[in-house]
Design an enzyme around this catalytic site. Structure first.
Site, PDB file in Angstrom:
ATOM      1  N   PRO A   9      39.596  28.194  25.740  1.00 29.66           N
ATOM      2  CA  PRO A   9      40.171  27.591  24.544  1.00 29.66           C
ATOM      3  C   PRO A   9      41.309  28.390  23.920  1.00 29.66           C
ATOM      4  O   PRO A   9      41.283  29.611  23.882  1.00 29.66           O
ATOM      5  CB  PRO A   9      38.990  27.486  23.577  1.00 29.66           C
ATOM      6  N   ASN A  10      42.279  27.643  23.473  1.00 30.27           N
ATOM      7  CA  ASN A  10      43.441  28.111  22.714  1.00 30.27           C
ATOM      8  C   ASN A  10      44.467  28.883  23.548  1.00 30.27           C
ATOM      9  O   ASN A  10      45.527  29.224  23.038  1.00 30.27           O
ATOM     10  CB  ASN A  10      43.017  28.935  21.489  1.00 30.27           C
ATOM     11  N   ARG A  17      51.051  31.387  19.357  1.00 29.39           N
ATOM     12  CA  ARG A  17      49.998  31.833  18.443  1.00 29.39           C
ATOM     13  C   ARG A  17      49.874  33.351  18.449  1.00 29.39           C
ATOM     14  O   ARG A  17      49.943  33.976  19.497  1.00 29.39           O
ATOM     15  CB  ARG A  17      48.649  31.213  18.807  1.00 29.39           C
ATOM     16  N   HIS A  77      32.097  35.122  24.430  1.00 28.20           N
ATOM     17  CA  HIS A  77      31.145  35.735  23.508  1.00 28.20           C
ATOM     18  C   HIS A  77      30.042  34.783  23.069  1.00 28.20           C
ATOM     19  O   HIS A  77      29.166  35.173  22.296  1.00 28.20           O
ATOM     20  CB  HIS A  77      31.899  36.245  22.275  1.00 28.20           C
ATOM     21  N   ASP A  84      26.075  31.320  33.228  1.00 27.25           N
ATOM     22  CA  ASP A  84      25.174  30.801  34.264  1.00 27.25           C
ATOM     23  C   ASP A  84      25.956  30.205  35.426  1.00 27.25           C
ATOM     24  O   ASP A  84      25.565  30.354  36.586  1.00 27.25           O
ATOM     25  CB  ASP A  84      24.232  29.744  33.682  1.00 27.25           C
ATOM     26  N   GLU A  95      36.707  38.841  35.291  1.00 27.53           N
ATOM     27  CA  GLU A  95      36.866  38.469  33.877  1.00 27.53           C
ATOM     28  C   GLU A  95      38.107  39.168  33.339  1.00 27.53           C
ATOM     29  O   GLU A  95      38.282  40.371  33.543  1.00 27.53           O
ATOM     30  CB  GLU A  95      35.628  38.905  33.096  1.00 27.53           C
ATOM     31  N   ILE A  98      43.493  39.190  27.619  1.00 25.48           N
ATOM     32  CA  ILE A  98      44.853  39.637  27.324  1.00 25.48           C
ATOM     33  C   ILE A  98      44.830  40.812  26.354  1.00 25.48           C
ATOM     34  O   ILE A  98      45.505  41.821  26.550  1.00 25.48           O
ATOM     35  CB  ILE A  98      45.682  38.461  26.764  1.00 25.48           C
ATOM     36  N   SER A  99      44.034  40.687  25.302  1.00 25.16           N
ATOM     37  CA  SER A  99      43.940  41.760  24.310  1.00 25.16           C
ATOM     38  C   SER A  99      42.782  42.688  24.658  1.00 25.16           C
ATOM     39  O   SER A  99      41.914  42.349  25.471  1.00 25.16           O
ATOM     40  CB  SER A  99      43.719  41.172  22.912  1.00 25.16           C
ATOM     41  N   ARG A 108      33.482  40.284  19.400  1.00 17.40           N
ATOM     42  CA  ARG A 108      34.237  40.218  20.661  1.00 17.40           C
ATOM     43  C   ARG A 108      33.839  41.324  21.641  1.00 17.40           C
ATOM     44  O   ARG A 108      34.322  41.366  22.763  1.00 17.40           O
ATOM     45  CB  ARG A 108      35.732  40.286  20.390  1.00 17.40           C
TER      46      ARG A 108
END
Length: 141
Positions: A9-10, A17, A77, A84, A95, A98-99, A108
């Site tokens: 998402p986002n 953003r 999170h 699963d 995994e 970016i931050s 987080r």
């Protein structure tokens, strides 16, 4: 080699953003550069703001691709379902964030995906994706 990037998402708003956290480049622009840099390999991209669609995509490619790069964003999170799905497949998952999630809010710091991932790359901006691709390619040498 067949690798897919799955963004949550986002992340469709990259470049627009919170540029101080995520930078000012759209993922579409960045992905074009990745495709050119790794043109000897098949690299695909999928993004969804919907948890179930992310799970569906992981299940769809999770037995036939060589690697999945997963930035589940906020679902990292919260989503036992995505965790699963990662646990259920045979394709290795890296995994990516970016931050540096560990320098941000406490919530987080917990990832439901990490225990089932081949590895985790955090905090290198969009370069995190490139590092993940390189991890799959190095493994095949």
């Amino acid at each position: 080699m067949k690798i897919i990037i799955v963004n949550g998402p986002n992340l469709n708003l990259l470049g627009n953003r919170e540029n101080n956290i995520y930078g000012d480049q759209s993922f579409t622009e960045f992905f074009k550069r990745l495709e050119m840099k790794f043109s000897d390999h098949e690299i695909f991209y999928f993004q969804s703001n919907i948890e179930g669609e992310i799970i569906d995509k992981i299940q769809e490619v999770g037995f036939s691709y060589n690697g999945i790069i997963l930035n589940a964003a906020a679902y990292t999170h919260t989503s036992v379902g995505i965790a699963d799905a990662v646990r259920a497949i045979t394709t290795p998952v890296v995994e990516v964030h970016i931050s540096n999630t560990f320098s941000r809010e406490d919530f987080r710091h917990k990832s439901y995906i990490s225990p089932h991932a081949k590895g985790i790359i955090v905090g290198f901006g969009l370069q995190s994706y490139e590092l993940a691709i390189q991890s799959f390619l190095e493994e095949k040498l």
